[in-house]
Design a protein around this motif. Structure first.
Motif, PDB file in Angstrom:
ATOM      1  N   PHE A  28       0.603  -1.304  -0.078  1.00 25.17           N
ATOM      2  CA  PHE A  28       0.083   0.186  -0.026  1.00 25.17           C
ATOM      3  C   PHE A  28       0.898   1.250  -0.003  1.00 25.17           C
ATOM      4  O   PHE A  28       0.186   2.414   0.148  1.00 25.17           O
ATOM      5  CB  PHE A  28      -1.165   0.150   1.229  1.00 25.17           C
ATOM      6  CG  PHE A  28      -2.071  -0.740   1.299  1.00 25.17           C
ATOM      7  CD1 PHE A  28      -3.189  -0.460   0.640  1.00 25.17           C
ATOM      8  CD2 PHE A  28      -2.230  -2.155   1.523  1.00 25.17           C
ATOM      9  CE1 PHE A  28      -4.312  -0.967   0.383  1.00 25.17           C
ATOM     10  CE2 PHE A  28      -3.187  -2.928   1.319  1.00 25.17           C
ATOM     11  CZ  PHE A  28      -4.266  -2.402   0.788  1.00 25.17           C
ATOM     12  N   GLY A  29       2.239   1.120  -0.132  1.00 27.75           N
ATOM     13  CA  GLY A  29       2.766   2.018  -0.208  1.00 27.75           C
ATOM     14  C   GLY A  29       3.204   3.006  -1.519  1.00 27.75           C
ATOM     15  O   GLY A  29       2.490   2.561  -2.613  1.00 27.75           O
ATOM     16  N   ARG A  30       3.821   4.097  -1.614  1.00 27.67           N
ATOM     17  CA  ARG A  30       3.893   4.990  -2.572  1.00 27.67           C
ATOM     18  C   ARG A  30       4.381   3.976  -3.757  1.00 27.67           C
ATOM     19  O   ARG A  30       5.396   3.227  -3.723  1.00 27.67           O
ATOM     20  CB  ARG A  30       5.030   6.210  -2.581  1.00 27.67           C
ATOM     21  CG  ARG A  30       5.262   7.206  -3.793  1.00 27.67           C
ATOM     22  CD  ARG A  30       5.957   7.969  -3.333  1.00 27.67           C
ATOM     23  NE  ARG A  30       5.562   9.044  -2.498  1.00 27.67           N
ATOM     24  CZ  ARG A  30       4.927  10.149  -2.554  1.00 27.67           C
ATOM     25  NH1 ARG A  30       4.608  10.103  -3.867  1.00 27.67           N
ATOM     26  NH2 ARG A  30       4.497  11.012  -1.688  1.00 27.67           N
ATOM     27  N   GLY A  31       3.813   4.343  -4.953  1.00 25.49           N
ATOM     28  CA  GLY A  31       4.143   3.555  -6.272  1.00 25.49           C
ATOM     29  C   GLY A  31       3.418   2.421  -6.359  1.00 25.49           C
ATOM     30  O   GLY A  31       3.818   1.495  -7.421  1.00 25.49           O
ATOM     31  N   SER A  32       3.310   1.497  -5.353  1.00 25.43           N
ATOM     32  CA  SER A  32       2.607   0.172  -5.528  1.00 25.43           C
ATOM     33  C   SER A  32       1.071   0.358  -6.246  1.00 25.43           C
ATOM     34  O   SER A  32       0.449   0.913  -6.115  1.00 25.43           O
ATOM     35  CB  SER A  32       2.486  -0.328  -4.174  1.00 25.43           C
ATOM     36  OG  SER A  32       1.686  -1.811  -4.568  1.00 25.43           O
ATOM     37  N   THR A  33       0.727  -0.714  -7.072  1.00 22.90           N
ATOM     38  CA  THR A  33      -0.474  -0.916  -7.825  1.00 22.90           C
ATOM     39  C   THR A  33      -1.050  -2.099  -7.314  1.00 22.90           C
ATOM     40  O   THR A  33      -1.821  -2.737  -8.119  1.00 22.90           O
ATOM     41  CB  THR A  33      -0.193  -0.748  -9.305  1.00 22.90           C
ATOM     42  OG1 THR A  33       0.650  -1.642  -9.666  1.00 22.90           O
ATOM     43  CG2 THR A  33       0.209   0.519  -9.576  1.00 22.90           C
ATOM     44  N   ALA A  34      -0.404  -2.906  -6.369  1.00 23.49           N
ATOM     45  CA  ALA A  34      -1.056  -4.285  -6.189  1.00 23.49           C
ATOM     46  C   ALA A  34      -2.495  -4.496  -5.758  1.00 23.49           C
ATOM     47  O   ALA A  34      -2.674  -3.389  -5.234  1.00 23.49           O
ATOM     48  CB  ALA A  34      -0.137  -4.776  -4.889  1.00 23.49           C
ATOM     49  N   ARG A  35      -3.193  -5.308  -5.990  1.00 23.66           N
ATOM     50  CA  ARG A  35      -4.529  -5.535  -5.523  1.00 23.66           C
ATOM     51  C   ARG A  35      -4.596  -5.905  -4.138  1.00 23.66           C
ATOM     52  O   ARG A  35      -3.913  -7.071  -3.910  1.00 23.66           O
ATOM     53  CB  ARG A  35      -5.298  -6.586  -6.444  1.00 23.66           C
ATOM     54  CG  ARG A  35      -5.383  -5.825  -8.035  1.00 23.66           C
ATOM     55  CD  ARG A  35      -5.960  -6.921  -8.664  1.00 23.66           C
ATOM     56  NE  ARG A  35      -7.311  -7.307  -8.299  1.00 23.66           N
ATOM     57  CZ  ARG A  35      -8.540  -6.514  -8.572  1.00 23.66           C
ATOM     58  NH1 ARG A  35      -8.273  -5.413  -9.111  1.00 23.66           N
ATOM     59  NH2 ARG A  35      -9.800  -7.057  -7.994  1.00 23.66           N
ATOM     60  N   ALA A  74      -5.846   8.499  -0.636  1.00 21.84           N
ATOM     61  CA  ALA A  74      -5.408   9.468  -1.579  1.00 21.84           C
ATOM     62  C   ALA A  74      -4.206  10.131  -1.050  1.00 21.84           C
ATOM     63  O   ALA A  74      -3.963  11.349  -1.285  1.00 21.84           O
ATOM     64  CB  ALA A  74      -6.276  10.485  -2.363  1.00 21.84           C
ATOM     65  N   ARG A  75      -3.160   9.551  -0.317  1.00 22.42           N
ATOM     66  CA  ARG A  75      -2.160  10.176   0.387  1.00 22.42           C
ATOM     67  C   ARG A  75      -0.927  10.417  -0.548  1.00 22.42           C
ATOM     68  O   ARG A  75      -0.272  11.474  -0.302  1.00 22.42           O
ATOM     69  CB  ARG A  75      -1.741   9.346   1.387  1.00 22.42           C
ATOM     70  CG  ARG A  75      -0.580   9.726   2.277  1.00 22.42           C
ATOM     71  CD  ARG A  75      -0.223   8.667   3.580  1.00 22.42           C
ATOM     72  NE  ARG A  75       0.599   8.965   4.501  1.00 22.42           N
ATOM     73  CZ  ARG A  75       0.366   9.970   5.410  1.00 22.42           C
ATOM     74  NH1 ARG A  75      -0.773  10.278   5.834  1.00 22.42           N
ATOM     75  NH2 ARG A  75       1.439  10.231   6.327  1.00 22.42           N
ATOM     76  N   PHE A  76      -0.665   9.882  -1.806  1.00 24.40           N
ATOM     77  CA  PHE A  76       0.435  10.238  -2.460  1.00 24.40           C
ATOM     78  C   PHE A  76      -0.251  10.932  -3.918  1.00 24.40           C
ATOM     79  O   PHE A  76      -1.317  10.676  -4.453  1.00 24.40           O
ATOM     80  CB  PHE A  76       0.730   8.904  -2.940  1.00 24.40           C
ATOM     81  CG  PHE A  76       1.517   7.914  -1.812  1.00 24.40           C
ATOM     82  CD1 PHE A  76       2.091   8.395  -0.683  1.00 24.40           C
ATOM     83  CD2 PHE A  76       0.922   6.772  -1.767  1.00 24.40           C
ATOM     84  CE1 PHE A  76       2.307   7.621   0.565  1.00 24.40           C
ATOM     85  CE2 PHE A  76       1.354   5.769  -0.842  1.00 24.40           C
ATOM     86  CZ  PHE A  76       1.860   6.433   0.604  1.00 24.40           C
TER      87      PHE A  76
END
Length: 852
Positions: free
Chosen positions: A290-297, A335-337
């Motif tokens: 769930f960090g910046r740049g991740s698109t994992a489901r 929407a933190r990033f």
């Protein structure tokens, strides 16, 4: 590195000597803003004096809950690295479950508010009680940052915070209060009453977050939360769901687990009731997914532990209805990033009894009406956050910071309809609040009782107990202590394991991980049951701490209790649960984790023989280094505050006198070891021509040594009186007595009522010359007036029955010790810290005070 305006303005205010109130939203860099001035005051070399000792000696970052510590420590470590310090000043985390600090000796400490308050009052929760006043010295000599600590509960937290801030202000110490969720009236009160300099965001600061981020908040009716989570997951691929209680979080996780397979994406459950090693691994994986740049489901079910401190984000965040300050913190995960600037934050009322638990029903109702009044979906930006906080919290918090009475209306809350403005119910807190005077009294009472029980009772709902889960109950039906006795064949597997651990040296033992559980949750379920408490105690007849397992009389905060699988279960994916859990194979009879010892730790500590004069010289030089590098600056600064209030005539003269007393106290802190009885017991032999011993020689078997530390009190009182450090009545000055007491307490604090006891001193050949030579070695010509006083009369004074009553072979003296509300308190705890740390450093031949 470029810093934001509010960060540099906070740093500049601190450098001017002003404490700060930093008001900024989540996720914008408050931690960096509070620590920037500190990093700019640090010395380039740890051994050097800080550029500003009052700011750059020690940073204590204080949090409302343990879950935030790792993230804050990481933020500060990143700032230190960016400022060119690399690994030189690594933050130490210290709370009830993760204890990295050594009496707050590090340059940076990240701790919790209960640890800070208990340490401030000289009754530390997670350090040895013998180190209590040295911990208080570290808390006093720190730049302290209070990070949303009111979230521990405004009823008790705000008055205690105000009391500490007032005392720190009296002593001229720097503090920062940082918040995103204190209402304006409380912020104004702290500015007016405690002298905090407000630092607000500029338009450019606000645009750094709200300029690109657009989060819409809606209050909805949701019948089946699990189905709604699955619906949002199918549409967006990433969902975070906040749940108010651990039980409800586990239930939602189980419902989702039944419908999501590994091929759909990862499913996480995160709450506070995990073992440290599992929690750390879980959070590291969560940051990856769930960090910046991740698109994992993925889907993550969180409790309050995710409200702040975990740098994760999702386009959709669902949350059960909670007080507005908690909702704002939760919305910070949406929407933190800037890679995903739009998000929806959906709030719903859970459909279960006592749905407001664990929060105040008043606050939840007020929040619900305020959100209804905003209508269908609105943008949650910094302006809206502030308006909601003021609307919901202002009248409620007025009870606890201003002492105001807010009347309660009998009429029930009107059901708000779309487009119709509802009236917020008047607050009527059910939790008993404490006054600011009560808060100061609590700190004093905690100091004198030397127990954090007083504070624990006040902070009980935010304190934890620790839990260890075993596969079967103990078989020691009598409840007798386990200390490595014979006949272990009838014990349970866990009892036999404890017995085996007790036979090892402490450095050879495994680590038993325990699970933190809120006091309230634990007590509600188990207080009526017969419980076993697991303790690690040091008893006089044993040469090492031993595990003790005994019946618990009652549930107490910050204790460790044993539960069996009949009471609870544990697994790395679900954590501690009082319901269904996944099966875990026991290890040594334990369901909760055991971390095997590191093989590199199997070597015993190095033996360290020292002569008496060598040891005392080492302690003196360690104290000298601490005084010169920073503590003289603290002493003079605090003395100047007292002079400004008319308590002192000359701060400079006072500081010089105090410095001289501390140096002499350091030199003679171990004078009791020169008694013939003590020397005989440690192995020294008369007539051999050897110097007196302070530490035993390798291979010499030493029995129980007689007490020695408290002899420093009568020796120093006598010398201070003869040297003219007296009050108007010709008695030893109050401050001089406290410095003598600080030296005498370098091992133990004595009895809780302030009574110190010591055996008669046995004067023998060579003692007087030994002391005189020590004084000559370290003080040179300045030692002449003191050396002239080292006569048999000095030791007649120690053994004088009329001054120090002799009872059962021991002299007794009762001294009125200082407390946190007294002007001399910081000088006493600083002196005790320097002498105690100096003694540890000299004994172990290693540097303890890393912030030197």
């Amino acid at each position: 590195m470029d810093f934001r305006s509010f960060q540099t303005r906070a740093a500049e205010a601190l450098k001017r000597g002003s404490s700060v109130l930093l008001h900024a939203p989540t996720g914008i860099g408050k931690s960096v803003g509070s620590a920037l001035g500190f990093t700019q005051a640090l010395p380039k070399n740890p051994a050097d004096t800080p550029r500003n000792p009052l700011l750059g000696t020690r940073l204590l970052h204080v949090l409302p809950m343990r879950a935030l510590a790792s993230s804050v420590a990481k933020d500060i470590a990143g700032l230190l690295e960016q400022q060119g310090f690399g690994e030189m000043y690594r933050p130490a985390i210290h709370h009830g479950q993760q204890q990295e600090s050594e009496i707050f000796a590090e340059r940076v400490g990240v701790t919790t508010i209960d640890q800070y308050l208990a340490g401030f009052a000289g009754a530390p929760l997670s350090f040895s009680s013998r180190s209590g006043h040295a911990v208080a010295g570290a808390v006093v000599a720190s730049y302290s940052v209070f990070d949303e600590v009111h979230l521990l509960g405004p009823e008790r937290g705000l008055p205690l915070l105000y009391a500490v801030l007032q005392q720190r202000r009296r002593w001229g110490l720097l503090s920062t209060v940082m918040t995103a969720t204190l209402p304006k009236s409380v912020r104004d009160f702290l500015v007016e009453q405690v002298g905090l300099e407000p630092v607000e965001l500029t338009y450019a600061d606000i645009q750094a977050r709200d300029g690109w981020r657009e989060v819409t908040l809606s209050l909805e009716e949701i019948e089946e939360p699990a189905e709604r989570v699955l619906e949002e997951f199918k549409a967006h691929g990433r969902v975070i769901a906040f749940v108010n209680t651990v039980e409800a979080a586990i239930e939602l996780y189980r419902q989702l687990q039944a419908k999501l397979g590994p091929e759909d994406g990862e499913l996480f459950l995160v709450h506070s009731n995990f073992a440290p090693s599992h929690r750390k691994a879980l959070e590291e994986r969560l940051l990856e997914v769930f960090g910046r740049g991740s698109t994992a489901r993925a889907v993550c079910v969180l409790t309050q532990v995710g409200e702040a401190g975990i740098n994760i984000s999702a386009p959709v965040v669902l949350s059960e209805l909670a007080p507005i300050d908690s909702l704002i913190q939760r919305a910070g995960r949406c929407a933190r990033f800037d890679t995903q600037p739009e998000g929806r934050f959906v709030v719903y009322r859970p459909r279960r009894e006592r749905s407001h638990t664990p929060y105040s029903e008043d606050l939840v109702k007020r929040t619900e009406v305020a959100l209804h009044n905003r209508g269908d979906g609105f943008r949650l930006d910094w302006t809206a956050e502030n308006e909601l906080v003021d609307e919901v919290l202002d009248a409620y918090y007025a009870h606890f910071i201003r002492g105001e009475t807010v009347s309660r209306k009998d009429a029930e809350i009107k059901k708000a309809k779309k487009g119709e403005r509802g009236e917020l119910p008047q607050p009527a807190p059910k939790t008993k609040s404490i006054t600011i005077a009560d808060a100061l009294g609590l700190l004093d009472q905690t100091f004198h009782s030397r127990s954090a029980d007083v504070l624990e009772g006040t902070l009980r709902e935010i304190n934890n107990v620790q839990v260890v889960v075993v596969s079967e109950p103990p078989r020691n039906a009598a409840g007798a202590e386990i200390v490595g006795a014979e006949g272990t064949e009838n014990l349970s597997e866990f009892e036999r394991y404890l017995d085996q651990q007790n036979r090892l040296k402490p450095y050879q033992r495994d680590t038993l991980e325990s699970i933190p559980v809120s006091y309230g949750r634990f007590a509600r379920r188990l207080e009526e049951q017969d419980l076993w408490e697991l303790k690690l105690v040091k008893e006089e007849e044993h040469d090492k701490p031993l595990y003790v397992l005994q019946r618990a009389e009652r549930v107490r905060s910050n204790r460790t209790y044993l539960l069996t699988q009949a009471d609870a279960g544990y697994s790395p994916t679900v954590g501690l649960s009082f319901g269904e859990v996944d099966y875990v194979e026991p290890v040594h009879g334990l369901i909760t984790p055991v971390v095997p010892r590191d093989g590199e730790q199997d070597q015993p500590p190095k033996h360290n023989f020292q002569s008496w004069r060598e040891h005392c010289s080492r302690v003196y030089r360690a104290v000298d280094a601490m005084l010169k590098s920073k503590y003289l600056a603290w002493i003079l600064h605090i003395a100047k505050q007292m002079q400004a209030r008319g308590v002192l005539e000359s701060a400079e003269q006072f500081a010089q006198t105090l410095e001289s007393m501390i140096r002499l106290a350091a030199l003679l802190h171990d004078v009791g070891k020169l008694s013939r009885g003590w020397q005989r017991e440690i192995g020294w032999r008369e007539g051999t021509g050897e110097e007196f011993w302070a530490k035993s020689k390798e291979g010499v078997e030493v029995g129980e040594l007689p007490p020695h530390a408290f002899h420093a009190l009568p020796v120093l009182r006598y010398l201070f009186r003869k040297l003219g450090v007296v009050d108007e009545q010709g008695k030893v000055d109050r401050l001089a007595e406290l410095i003598a007491l600080a030296a005498a307490r370098h091992h133990s604090l004595g009895n809780p009522d302030g009574t110190l006891q010591w055996p008669p001193f046995e004067l023998h050949a060579g003692v007087l010359e030994e002391i005189r030579q020590l004084l000559q070695d370290e003080l040179g010509e300045d030692s002449e007036p003191i050396r002239a006083l080292i006569t048999p009369e000095l030791f007649d004074h120690i053994n004088d029955d009329s001054t120090y009553k002799l009872e059962k072979g021991k002299h007794t003296y009762v001294l009125d010790t200082p407390s946190p509300s007294e002007d001399y308190y910081p000088f006493y705890v600083l002196a005790n810290r320097m002498i105690k740390v100096g003694d540890w450093e000299a004994s172990g031949e290693r540097e303890v005070e890393l912030c030197r």
